[in-house]
Design an enzyme around this catalytic site. Structure first.
Site, PDB file in Angstrom:
ATOM      1  CE1 TYR A  54      -3.131  -3.163   1.234  1.00 36.76           C
ATOM      2  CE2 TYR A  54      -4.240  -1.498  -0.105  1.00 36.76           C
ATOM      3  CZ  TYR A  54      -4.185  -2.777   0.437  1.00 36.76           C
ATOM      4  OH  TYR A  54      -5.195  -3.666   0.157  1.00 36.76           O
ATOM      5  CD  GLN A  92     -16.862  -1.258  -6.955  1.00 33.96           C
ATOM      6  OE1 GLN A  92     -16.868  -2.447  -6.663  1.00 33.96           O
ATOM      7  NE2 GLN A  92     -16.991  -0.844  -8.220  1.00 33.96           N
ATOM      8  CG  HIS A 110     -14.233  -1.194  -1.742  1.00 32.23           C
ATOM      9  ND1 HIS A 110     -14.105  -1.691  -3.013  1.00 32.23           N
ATOM     10  CD2 HIS A 110     -15.349  -1.784  -1.227  1.00 32.23           C
ATOM     11  CE1 HIS A 110     -15.086  -2.552  -3.241  1.00 32.23           C
ATOM     12  NE2 HIS A 110     -15.863  -2.607  -2.178  1.00 32.23           N
ATOM     13  CB  CYS A 118      -5.563   2.783  15.523  1.00 36.59           C
ATOM     14  SG  CYS A 118      -4.911   1.827  16.916  1.00 36.59           S
ATOM     15  N   GLY A 177     -16.557   2.184 -15.123  1.00 35.08           N
ATOM     16  CA  GLY A 177     -15.235   1.593 -14.924  1.00 35.08           C
ATOM     17  C   GLY A 177     -15.171   0.544 -13.844  1.00 35.08           C
ATOM     18  CB  THR A 178     -17.030  -1.086 -11.570  1.00 31.67           C
ATOM     19  OG1 THR A 178     -16.962  -2.199 -10.661  1.00 31.67           O
ATOM     20  CG2 THR A 178     -18.475  -0.817 -11.922  1.00 31.67           C
ATOM     21  CG  LEU A 204     -11.985  -0.341 -21.257  1.00 30.09           C
ATOM     22  CD1 LEU A 204     -10.631  -1.024 -21.178  1.00 30.09           C
ATOM     23  CD2 LEU A 204     -11.964   0.803 -22.261  1.00 30.09           C
ATOM     24  CB  ALA A 221     -13.491   6.502 -18.161  1.00 28.42           C
TER      25      ALA A 221
HETATM   26  N1  APR Z   1     -12.154   3.404 -19.200  1.00 29.52           N
HETATM   27  C1  APR Z   1     -13.291   2.782 -18.787  1.00 29.52           C
HETATM   28  N2  APR Z   1     -13.313   1.557 -18.222  1.00 29.52           N
HETATM   29  C2  APR Z   1     -12.118   0.938 -18.051  1.00 29.52           C
HETATM   30  C3  APR Z   1     -10.892   1.513 -18.455  1.00 29.52           C
HETATM   31  C4  APR Z   1     -10.942   2.809 -19.047  1.00 29.52           C
HETATM   32  N3  APR Z   1      -9.839   3.446 -19.469  1.00 29.52           N
HETATM   33  N4  APR Z   1      -9.892   0.640 -18.170  1.00 29.52           N
HETATM   34  C5  APR Z   1     -10.477  -0.441 -17.604  1.00 29.52           C
HETATM   35  N5  APR Z   1     -11.807  -0.271 -17.549  1.00 29.52           N
HETATM   36  C6  APR Z   1     -12.814  -1.191 -17.023  1.00 29.52           C
HETATM   37  C7  APR Z   1     -12.523  -2.646 -17.272  1.00 29.52           C
HETATM   38  O1  APR Z   1     -13.112  -3.056 -18.500  1.00 29.52           O
HETATM   39  C8  APR Z   1     -13.230  -3.314 -16.079  1.00 29.52           C
HETATM   40  O2  APR Z   1     -14.591  -3.568 -16.391  1.00 29.52           O
HETATM   41  O3  APR Z   1     -12.805  -1.026 -15.622  1.00 29.52           O
HETATM   42  C9  APR Z   1     -13.183  -2.247 -14.994  1.00 29.52           C
HETATM   43  C10 APR Z   1     -12.190  -2.563 -13.909  1.00 29.52           C
HETATM   44  O4  APR Z   1     -12.633  -3.720 -13.251  1.00 29.52           O
HETATM   45  P1  APR Z   1     -11.785  -4.277 -12.022  1.00 29.52           P
HETATM   46  O5  APR Z   1     -10.329  -4.313 -12.398  1.00 29.52           O
HETATM   47  O6  APR Z   1     -12.446  -5.522 -11.545  1.00 29.52           O
HETATM   48  O7  APR Z   1     -11.919  -3.136 -10.902  1.00 29.52           O
HETATM   49  P2  APR Z   1     -13.156  -2.832  -9.972  1.00 29.52           P
HETATM   50  O8  APR Z   1     -14.443  -3.182 -10.634  1.00 29.52           O
HETATM   51  O9  APR Z   1     -12.986  -1.447  -9.478  1.00 29.52           O
HETATM   52  O10 APR Z   1     -12.924  -3.851  -8.748  1.00 29.52           O
HETATM   53  C11 APR Z   1     -13.831  -3.760  -7.652  1.00 29.52           C
HETATM   54  O11 APR Z   1     -12.419  -5.288  -6.413  1.00 29.52           O
HETATM   55  O12 APR Z   1     -10.325  -5.961  -5.779  1.00 29.52           O
HETATM   56  C12 APR Z   1     -11.420  -5.269  -5.393  1.00 29.52           C
HETATM   57  O13 APR Z   1     -11.396  -3.590  -3.781  1.00 29.52           O
HETATM   58  C13 APR Z   1     -11.081  -3.843  -5.111  1.00 29.52           C
HETATM   59  O14 APR Z   1     -12.489  -1.908  -5.379  1.00 29.52           O
HETATM   60  C14 APR Z   1     -11.980  -3.056  -6.052  1.00 29.52           C
HETATM   61  C15 APR Z   1     -13.082  -4.035  -6.378  1.00 29.52           C
END
Ligand code: APR
Length: 238
Positions: A54, A92, A110, A118, A177-178, A204, A221
């Site tokens: 981290y 997140q 998150h 602490c 973006g998730t 994406l 994005a």
């Molecule tokens: N623009 C838009 N979307 C994007 C881009 C971009 N430039 N780059 C990647 N993505 C998309 C990917 O296609 C994917 O669907 O963002 C998403 C990222 O997914 P993850 O890597 O799974 O991340 P996230 O969804 O934030 O994960 C959720 O998992 O590990 C835990 O705590 C961690 O908060 C996180 C949670």
């Protein structure tokens, strides 16, 4: 009905700011073991290794800047609220790029990389430097109890009750973006849909809950979010 927008963001919105995503082919969990670095057991096992992970991400965040997608969401929030709407941004992400872009109605479900907690007394402090096992808590004085204020796998996310109290009255929902891989965030779109909201996926490609959205915009994005923000604002408050 008052237009009520809830936006959920994930690591994809910060990808173009140079911060890693998790499940993309070159993602963080492809390089690092989440069980050793993002679980309470992992921290108990080897706190120094978790701090190093981290600390490196915190130093990387100091080099990063909000991108046009973060800025567009902050501009949308101000205009939406000025027009009399309700607005909530649930992220997140543990970075502070939404704050630096100007977002205010923000829930970090998150946790936050720039905070320490602490493990003994739960005291929270702003944290922009490295954490280590030799540091002591400013509040209770105990040594070796400080951790990043980040929600690890198996721990309860932050603000979930508040989020589920908002979802039944949401008229517009967007996931940006998730991957929709982690619950309870992965269930928010369906919950909003049950409330009759229009739901958008901006990523994406379709995530694991892609089928539940009423609309989708696929692309980077920084390109899709600014245009989507203009569209949703003008369509809602025309
Ligand atoms: N623009 C838009 N979307 C994007 C881009 C971009 N430039 N780059 C990647 N993505 C998309 C990917 O296609 C994917 O669907 O963002 C998403 C990222 O997914 P993850 O890597 O799974 O991340 P996230 O969804 O934030 O994960 C959720 O998992 O590990 C835990 O705590 C961690 O908060 C996180 C949670």
């Amino acid at each position: 009905m008052t237009p009520s927008l809830l936006i959920l963001t994930g690591s994809g919105i910060s990808a173009e700011s140079g911060l890693g995503t998790f499940r993309d082919t070159d993602g963080i969990w492809a390089k690092f073991d989440w069980q050793r670095l993002a679980t309470p057991d992992g921290f108990r096992e080897d706190p120094a290794e978790v701090h190093a992970f981290y600390n490196a991400r915190r130093r990387g965040l100091m080099e990063a800047e909000p991108n046009p997608a973060h800025k567009a969401l902050a501009t949308l929030e101000a205009a939406w609220v000025r027009s009399g709407g309700n607005f909530t941004l649930v992220t997140q992400n543990i970075d502070d790029l939404h704050e630096r872009a100007g977002s205010e109605r923000l829930i970090h479900m998150h946790g936050e990389l720039l905070q320490s907690r602490c493990g003994a007394c739960s005291d929270l402090q702003a944290c922009r430097d490295d954490l280590s096992i030799t540091m002591s808590c400013r509040a209770c004085g105990r040594e070796g109890q400080l951790r990043p204020n980040v929600v690890w796998f198996g721990e309860m996310p932050i603000g979930v009750d508040e989020i589920f109290s908002i979802l039944p009255s949401v008229t517009h929902f967007a996931a940006v973006g998730t991957s929709g891989a982690v619950w309870p965030a992965a269930g928010f779109a369906e919950e909003a849909g049950r409330a009759g909201a229009t739901t958008w996926e901006l990523s994406l490609e379709a995530g694991e809950s892609g089928h539940v959205f009423t609309h989708a915009v696929y692309g980077k994005a920084t390109e899709t979010v600014p245009a989507w923000c203009d569209r949703i604002l003008s369509e809602t408050f025309a």
